[in-house]
Design an enzyme around this catalytic site. Sequence first.
Site, PDB file in Angstrom:
ATOM      1  N   PHE A 272      59.312 -39.393   8.914  1.00 15.53           N
ATOM      2  CA  PHE A 272      60.039 -40.055   7.833  1.00 15.53           C
ATOM      3  C   PHE A 272      60.767 -41.244   8.439  1.00 15.53           C
ATOM      4  O   PHE A 272      61.758 -41.091   9.146  1.00 15.53           O
ATOM      5  CB  PHE A 272      61.035 -39.141   7.133  1.00 15.53           C
ATOM      6  CG  PHE A 272      61.686 -39.819   5.953  1.00 15.53           C
ATOM      7  CD1 PHE A 272      61.047 -39.843   4.726  1.00 15.53           C
ATOM      8  CD2 PHE A 272      62.904 -40.470   6.088  1.00 15.53           C
ATOM      9  CE1 PHE A 272      61.620 -40.496   3.638  1.00 15.53           C
ATOM     10  CE2 PHE A 272      63.477 -41.134   5.013  1.00 15.53           C
ATOM     11  CZ  PHE A 272      62.838 -41.144   3.786  1.00 15.53           C
TER      12      PHE A 272
ATOM     13  N   ASP B  34      62.820 -44.103  16.826  1.00 18.28           N
ATOM     14  CA  ASP B  34      63.591 -44.175  15.589  1.00 18.28           C
ATOM     15  C   ASP B  34      64.731 -43.171  15.700  1.00 18.28           C
ATOM     16  O   ASP B  34      64.564 -41.980  15.451  1.00 18.28           O
ATOM     17  CB  ASP B  34      62.686 -43.862  14.395  1.00 18.28           C
ATOM     18  CG  ASP B  34      63.429 -43.908  13.066  1.00 18.28           C
ATOM     19  OD1 ASP B  34      64.671 -43.904  13.071  1.00 18.28           O
ATOM     20  OD2 ASP B  34      62.761 -43.917  12.011  1.00 18.28           O
TER      21      ASP B  34
ATOM     22  N   LYS C 188      72.303 -45.791   9.799  1.00 16.33           N
ATOM     23  CA  LYS C 188      73.184 -44.725   9.312  1.00 16.33           C
ATOM     24  C   LYS C 188      74.553 -44.731   9.975  1.00 16.33           C
ATOM     25  O   LYS C 188      75.435 -45.453   9.561  1.00 16.33           O
ATOM     26  CB  LYS C 188      72.478 -43.377   9.425  1.00 16.33           C
ATOM     27  CG  LYS C 188      71.261 -43.276   8.492  1.00 16.33           C
ATOM     28  CD  LYS C 188      70.809 -41.873   8.289  1.00 16.33           C
ATOM     29  CE  LYS C 188      69.529 -41.775   7.482  1.00 16.33           C
ATOM     30  NZ  LYS C 188      69.653 -42.281   6.094  1.00 16.33           N
TER      31      LYS C 188
END
Length: 401
Positions: free
Chosen positions: A141, A226, A255
Amino acid sequence: MTSTERGIAAAEAHSAHNYHPLPVVVATADGAWVTDVEGRRYLDMLAGYSALNFGHGNRRLLDAATAQLERVTLTSRAFHHDRFADFCTQLAELCGMELVLPMNTGAEAVETAVKTARKWGYKVKGVPDGRAKIIVADNNFHGRTTTIVSFSTDPEARADFGPYTPGFEIVPYGDLAALEAAVDADTVAVLLEPIQGEAGVLVPPPGYLAGVRELTRSRNVLFIADEIQSGLGRTGRTFACEHEGVVPDMYVLGKALGGGVVPVSAVVSSREVLGVYAPGEHGSTFGGNPLACAVALEVIAMLRTGEFQQRAAELGEHLHSELAQLAAGGAVAAVRGRGLWAGVDINPSRGTGREISEQLMARGVLVKDTHGSTIRLAPPLVISKEDLDWGLDQLRGVLEG
C-alpha cells in the site's frame, strides 16, 4: 437524533462514500485521547495511521505552527523562504542523506520517488527510454493515485480505475529469490515498505531487507524504502530499516513528519539520485511551504533526542508481550509487528475485524480493521503505560468476555 447521528447523516448527505468510518464524531483531542460531540472520551489506538506519533495537540508542535502562522505560511517555490534551508539540511542529516525533495502527502511523495527512479534510470544508469521497470511487492500500500494503484494487488484499491500505468513488476513480499529473478537490465528500482502497514503490519523474514540492500547494490538498482507509516519512531528506531542495519538509496517519508498538524512529505536521497532534476521538471505549490517546514523542523528536533524511539521500543515490547498472551488463549489467531505497532488477526469465532472495532469503540477504544479479520494497533508514542494497559484490557474484555 443525537449529535453523533446528526453529524454522520449530514456528512453522508454531502460527501462521497469513499470511507467507512466508525460511528464516532470527534470534537476535541489531547495526547492519546479524543472526545466526541457527546462528550465521550476514547483512547486513540490508531494515531492517524502514524501521522499522530507525537499525540494530539502536542504543545511543542502547536507552538511551532502558531509562531509560523503569525509570520508567513506560503510563498510557493517561486521564491525562497527562511525555513526551507534548515528543513532540508536537518531532514537530510536525520536520514544520513544529502538532498531533500519536499512534497505534501504520502502518495505525492511516492509518485515523486517513482518519477525520480525512472529519471535516474535513464540519465544515470542508461536504461533505454521508456523501458524503466520498478519492482514492488504484493499486498503493498503506497497510496491511491492512478499510477500507484496500477501496482496494487488489493481489488478495492485497484478495480475500475484502469487503464493502468505500465512499468511495474509485482513479486511476493519477503521472497528474496523471487525479487532476484525479477531484476533485469531495465530495472531501475525496488520499492518496498520495510513493514507493510495496510496489509496488517506484516514484518518480512529476518535478513530480507539486508538481502534486498545487497542485491540492489550489486545490480545497480535503487532501493526505495517507503517509511511513510513505519518511519520516524514508530518501530522503536527512527527508521524501520535500521532493525537490519540497512540504509536504502531513498527514503519516502510522510505522516508523522507533519506532526499531525499539517500534511508534510518528502523524498530524501543522495545528490547522485535527486540531482537528476532540473528546474521545472517536478514540483508542488505547497511542497516545502514555510508552515510545513516549521512544524517538520520541530518533529526532527524531537526525534533527535531519541526519546520517542525509546518509548516505542519499551512500550512496544510490553504491547507484544500482552498480545502474545492473548494469542496463547486462542482469541487471537496471530500477532505481528514491531515497536508500538501491531497487527492482530482475530479468531473468526470472535467476530470480524469491523465487529471487534465497533465493540472496542463501545468500550472507549478506537482502532481500525483491515482485510476483514485484522485490527491494527498504533497508539501515539506519547501514550502512558497505564493508558496502554487500559486499552489492552478492553481488547481482552471484548475477545475473552
